[in-house]
Scaffold this motif. Structure first.
Motif, PDB file in Angstrom:
ATOM      1  N   PRO A 181       0.792  -1.239   0.000  1.00  0.00           N
ATOM      2  CA  PRO A 181       0.000   0.000   0.000  1.00  0.00           C
ATOM      3  C   PRO A 181       0.822   1.286   0.000  1.00  0.00           C
ATOM      4  O   PRO A 181       0.321   2.327  -0.428  1.00  0.00           O
ATOM      5  CB  PRO A 181      -0.836  -0.116   1.283  1.00  0.00           C
ATOM      6  N   ILE A 182       2.058   1.234   0.438  1.00  0.00           N
ATOM      7  CA  ILE A 182       2.861   2.456   0.487  1.00  0.00           C
ATOM      8  C   ILE A 182       3.149   2.977  -0.924  1.00  0.00           C
ATOM      9  O   ILE A 182       3.439   4.171  -1.103  1.00  0.00           O
ATOM     10  CB  ILE A 182       4.196   2.197   1.240  1.00  0.00           C
ATOM     11  N   LYS A 184       1.025   3.457  -3.320  1.00  0.00           N
ATOM     12  CA  LYS A 184       0.017   4.456  -3.674  1.00  0.00           C
ATOM     13  C   LYS A 184       0.361   5.803  -3.040  1.00  0.00           C
ATOM     14  O   LYS A 184       0.174   6.852  -3.655  1.00  0.00           O
ATOM     15  CB  LYS A 184      -1.364   3.989  -3.234  1.00  0.00           C
ATOM     16  N   TRP A 185       0.850   5.753  -1.809  1.00  0.00           N
ATOM     17  CA  TRP A 185       1.238   6.994  -1.143  1.00  0.00           C
ATOM     18  C   TRP A 185       2.446   7.614  -1.846  1.00  0.00           C
ATOM     19  O   TRP A 185       2.511   8.831  -2.023  1.00  0.00           O
ATOM     20  CB  TRP A 185       1.556   6.713   0.321  1.00  0.00           C
ATOM     21  N   PRO A 259       2.453   7.715   6.328  1.00  0.00           N
ATOM     22  CA  PRO A 259       1.402   6.915   6.957  1.00  0.00           C
ATOM     23  C   PRO A 259       2.016   5.657   7.582  1.00  0.00           C
ATOM     24  O   PRO A 259       2.364   4.711   6.870  1.00  0.00           O
ATOM     25  CB  PRO A 259       0.463   6.583   5.794  1.00  0.00           C
ATOM     26  N   LYS A 261       0.952   3.130   9.429  1.00  0.00           N
ATOM     27  CA  LYS A 261       0.312   1.819   9.270  1.00  0.00           C
ATOM     28  C   LYS A 261       0.614   1.231   7.894  1.00  0.00           C
ATOM     29  O   LYS A 261       0.962   0.052   7.778  1.00  0.00           O
ATOM     30  CB  LYS A 261      -1.196   1.947   9.474  1.00  0.00           C
ATOM     31  N   LYS A 262       0.483   2.057   6.871  1.00  0.00           N
ATOM     32  CA  LYS A 262       0.778   1.584   5.513  1.00  0.00           C
ATOM     33  C   LYS A 262       2.256   1.252   5.369  1.00  0.00           C
ATOM     34  O   LYS A 262       2.625   0.272   4.706  1.00  0.00           O
ATOM     35  CB  LYS A 262       0.379   2.644   4.485  1.00  0.00           C
ATOM     36  N   LEU A 265       2.959  -2.068   7.257  1.00  0.00           N
ATOM     37  CA  LEU A 265       2.368  -3.189   6.530  1.00  0.00           C
ATOM     38  C   LEU A 265       3.168  -3.497   5.264  1.00  0.00           C
ATOM     39  O   LEU A 265       3.457  -4.662   4.956  1.00  0.00           O
ATOM     40  CB  LEU A 265       0.916  -2.872   6.174  1.00  0.00           C
ATOM     41  N   SER A 266       3.532  -2.458   4.543  1.00  0.00           N
ATOM     42  CA  SER A 266       4.314  -2.637   3.319  1.00  0.00           C
ATOM     43  C   SER A 266       5.679  -3.228   3.626  1.00  0.00           C
ATOM     44  O   SER A 266       6.174  -4.110   2.912  1.00  0.00           O
ATOM     45  CB  SER A 266       4.479  -1.295   2.602  1.00  0.00           C
TER      46      SER A 266
END
Length: 282
Positions: A181-182, A184-185, A259, A261-262, A265-266
């Motif tokens: 998900p990172i 996308k950020w 972020p 959390k992202k 998780l990443s």
């Protein structure tokens, strides 16, 4: 925001995505050619799933790999299709006299600019191999000469930095590898930084932020232009709030918060992939 931050985000995104894409590509080759890819992390996942009695998930893994690669091919193909189609449309509405004048004035005769007859204010940079700046007659009529020069300087920065290609690569990685998900950020943050850096380039060149700011406000009053279905760098439809904040106070650096959390998780997903790869090499 600095060029170093932009380069770091772009490079890290490619490293993360490239590692996964290469492994998936090797796996596809091993399936098609019957090659023993014992050092492939996806193949290790297969063996691990078999060992714990979850061999049925192999098919899900196959589907994920094939879907990711096919989706990537589709995204790349659609980009070239839309760009080619829009190129033809722009050529139909090309203003030859203004295009020649713009190229003579701002690019020493090179074909870096394309002026199209359109009442909407348009200023975009498009193209992967040879980026081109597209400006509409509506924009020329809307802005003063100084404001137009500020917009042109902004787009020249995007062209020289090959931002359409970089934006596409980051958006491709973010959309096809959603389980990191990172990415996308990173994609969103890169766009913000590049827009601010392009504004900074234009302000430095004119030694004032007045023309750039007034041009941006005029285009916002007219309304946002319709987004096009391919990667490009546009003057007035990205990161407007950040840019206005920078124009009003260029000495204050815009802070960005990662972020957590992202990021965690990443990182966990990427470490897991690396751990499996290290296990395969052992």
């Amino acid at each position: 925001m600095s060029k170093r931050q932009s380069s770091f985000i772009f490079s890290l995104s490619l490293v993360i995505s490239g590692t996964i894409f290469i492994q998936m590509a090797l796996y596809i080759v091993s399936m098609l050619a019957g090659w023993n890819a014992k050092f492939n992390i996806v193949e290790v996942c297969h063996n691990w799933l078999k060992a714990i009695g979850m061999s049925s998930l192999e098919y899900a893994l196959d589907a994920l790999v094939i879907y990711t690669l096919l989706f990537s091919i589709w995204r790349i193909g659609s980009q070239f299709f839309y760009v080619s189609r829009l190129d033809k449309q722009f050529e139909q509405y090309k203003d030859n006299l203004l295009t020649e004048h713009m190229n003579q004035t701002h690019s020493s005769g090179k074909e870096d600019f394309l002026i199209v007859s359109n009442p909407a204010p348009i200023a975009i940079t498009m193209g992967f191999v040879k980026p081109k700046i597209v400006i509409s007659t509506g924009l020329i009529n809307l802005l003063t000469d100084d404001e137009l020069n500020a917009v042109i300087s902004h787009e020249i920065y995007h062209k020289d930095n090959r931002d359409p290609l970089k934006i596409f690569l980051l958006s491709l990685c973010a959309s096809t590898i959603g389980y990191i998900p990172i990415l996308k950020w990173f994609n969103h943050q890169y766009r913000i930084i590049q827009e601010v850096l392009a504004d900074e380039f234009a302000i430095t060149k004119q030694e004032t932020s007045i023309n750039l700011g007034s041009a941006l406000l005029k285009m916002l009053k007219v309304g946002k232009q319709e987004k096009m279905p391919f990667a490009y760098a546009s003057f007035a439809d990205t990161s407007v709030n950040y840019r206005i904040e920078y124009i009003l106070n260029p000495l204050e650096d815009i802070k960005w918060q990662v972020p957590l959390k992202k990021a965690f998780l990443s990182l966990a997903v990427f470490i897991l992939i690396c751990a499996i790869f290290i296990y395969a090499l052992a």
